[in-house]
Design a protein around this motif. Structure first.
Motif, PDB file in Angstrom:
ATOM      1  N   UNK A 129      33.396 -94.724   2.336  1.00  0.00           N
ATOM      2  CA  UNK A 129      32.447 -93.881   3.058  1.00  0.00           C
ATOM      3  C   UNK A 129      32.537 -94.116   4.560  1.00  0.00           C
ATOM      4  N   UNK A 130      32.523 -95.389   4.973  1.00  0.00           N
ATOM      5  CA  UNK A 130      32.503 -95.672   6.399  1.00  0.00           C
ATOM      6  C   UNK A 130      33.809 -95.281   7.079  1.00  0.00           C
ATOM      7  N   UNK A 131      34.941 -95.448   6.384  1.00  0.00           N
ATOM      8  CA  UNK A 131      36.219 -95.010   6.963  1.00  0.00           C
ATOM      9  C   UNK A 131      36.214 -93.500   7.120  1.00  0.00           C
ATOM     10  N   UNK A 132      35.727 -92.787   6.103  1.00  0.00           N
ATOM     11  CA  UNK A 132      35.667 -91.325   6.194  1.00  0.00           C
ATOM     12  C   UNK A 132      34.731 -90.893   7.320  1.00  0.00           C
ATOM     13  N   UNK A 133      33.617 -91.571   7.475  1.00  0.00           N
ATOM     14  CA  UNK A 133      32.658 -91.210   8.520  1.00  0.00           C
ATOM     15  C   UNK A 133      33.217 -91.477   9.914  1.00  0.00           C
TER      16      UNK A 133
ATOM     17  N   UNK B  82      33.559 -82.016   3.203  1.00  0.00           N
ATOM     18  CA  UNK B  82      33.627 -82.169   1.747  1.00  0.00           C
ATOM     19  C   UNK B  82      33.956 -83.594   1.328  1.00  0.00           C
ATOM     20  N   UNK B  83      34.926 -84.186   2.016  1.00  0.00           N
ATOM     21  CA  UNK B  83      35.300 -85.562   1.695  1.00  0.00           C
ATOM     22  C   UNK B  83      34.167 -86.534   2.024  1.00  0.00           C
ATOM     23  N   UNK B  84      33.532 -86.315   3.153  1.00  0.00           N
ATOM     24  CA  UNK B  84      32.413 -87.174   3.552  1.00  0.00           C
ATOM     25  C   UNK B  84      31.259 -87.043   2.562  1.00  0.00           C
TER      26      UNK B  84
ATOM     27  N   UNK C 119      29.019 -90.637  -3.858  1.00  0.00           N
ATOM     28  CA  UNK C 119      29.484 -91.767  -4.659  1.00  0.00           C
ATOM     29  C   UNK C 119      28.763 -93.049  -4.259  1.00  0.00           C
ATOM     30  N   UNK C 120      28.627 -93.294  -2.965  1.00  0.00           N
ATOM     31  CA  UNK C 120      27.920 -94.487  -2.501  1.00  0.00           C
ATOM     32  C   UNK C 120      26.461 -94.457  -2.919  1.00  0.00           C
TER      33      UNK C 120
ATOM     34  N   UNK D 161      27.039-103.171  -2.034  1.00  0.00           N
ATOM     35  CA  UNK D 161      28.367-102.583  -2.178  1.00  0.00           C
ATOM     36  C   UNK D 161      28.311-101.084  -1.895  1.00  0.00           C
ATOM     37  N   UNK D 162      27.293-100.409  -2.434  1.00  0.00           N
ATOM     38  CA  UNK D 162      27.151 -98.977  -2.175  1.00  0.00           C
ATOM     39  C   UNK D 162      26.831 -98.692  -0.720  1.00  0.00           C
TER      40      UNK D 162
END
Length: 114
Positions: free
Chosen positions: A72-76, A83-85, A91-92, A65-66
Motif C-alpha cells: 500500500x505505502x509503495x503504491x501511495x 485502481x491499484x491504490x 486489502x490492507x 501489518x495491515x
C-alpha cells in the motif's frame, strides 16, 4: 459573605464541584458518558498494564501489518493508479479488520464474555 469565604470560593471554584453550582455539567462528567472515552481508557490500561492475552497480541500484530503494509505505502508514495491504490487500500483494510476481530474475540474469551 466574608472576604475569606469569597476568596476560597473563587480559588476553588473551578476545581471543586458542589450541588449549588447550577444546572451545567462539568466536562469530566460529559467525558465519562462517552463510549469512546471508555474504549480509550480500556485500551490504554491494557497496554500500560501489559495484560493483553497472547492471542490478542497476535491480532494486534496483524493490525499493524495491515497498517504498515509495504504494498500500500509503495503504491501511495510512487503515484500508482487509482485502481491499484484502491486495491491495496482495500486489502490492507481487510487485514486490519481481521486483526481487530481477533483482538476482540481474544478479549471476550479472556474476560469470560462479560
Amino acid at each position: 459573605m466574608s472576604e475569606r469565604r469569597l476568596s476560597s470560593r473563587l480559588r476553588d471554584g473551578f476545581t471543586k464541584s458542589s450541588k449549588t453550582d447550577g444546572p451545567g455539567m462539568k466536562i469530566h462528567t460529559l467525558l465519562s458518558l462517552c463510549p469512546y472515552t471508555h474504549l480509550w481508557r480500556t485500551g490504554k490500561r491494557l497496554v500500560v498494564e501489559r495484560k493483553l492475552p497472547e492471542s490478542a497480541r497476535t491480532g494486534a500484530c496483524i493490525i499493524l501489518l495491515g497498517l504498515f503494509c509495504p504494498f500500500f505505502w509503495i503504491a501511495l508514495l510512487t503515484g500508482a493508479s487509482r485502481g491499484e491504490l484502491l486495491f491495496h487500500a482495500t486489502h490492507s483494510g481487510v487485514v486490519m479488520l481481521i486483526g481487530v476481530i481477533m483482538v476482540l474475540v481474544a478479549l471476550v474469551r479472556e474476560g469470560g464474555g462479560g
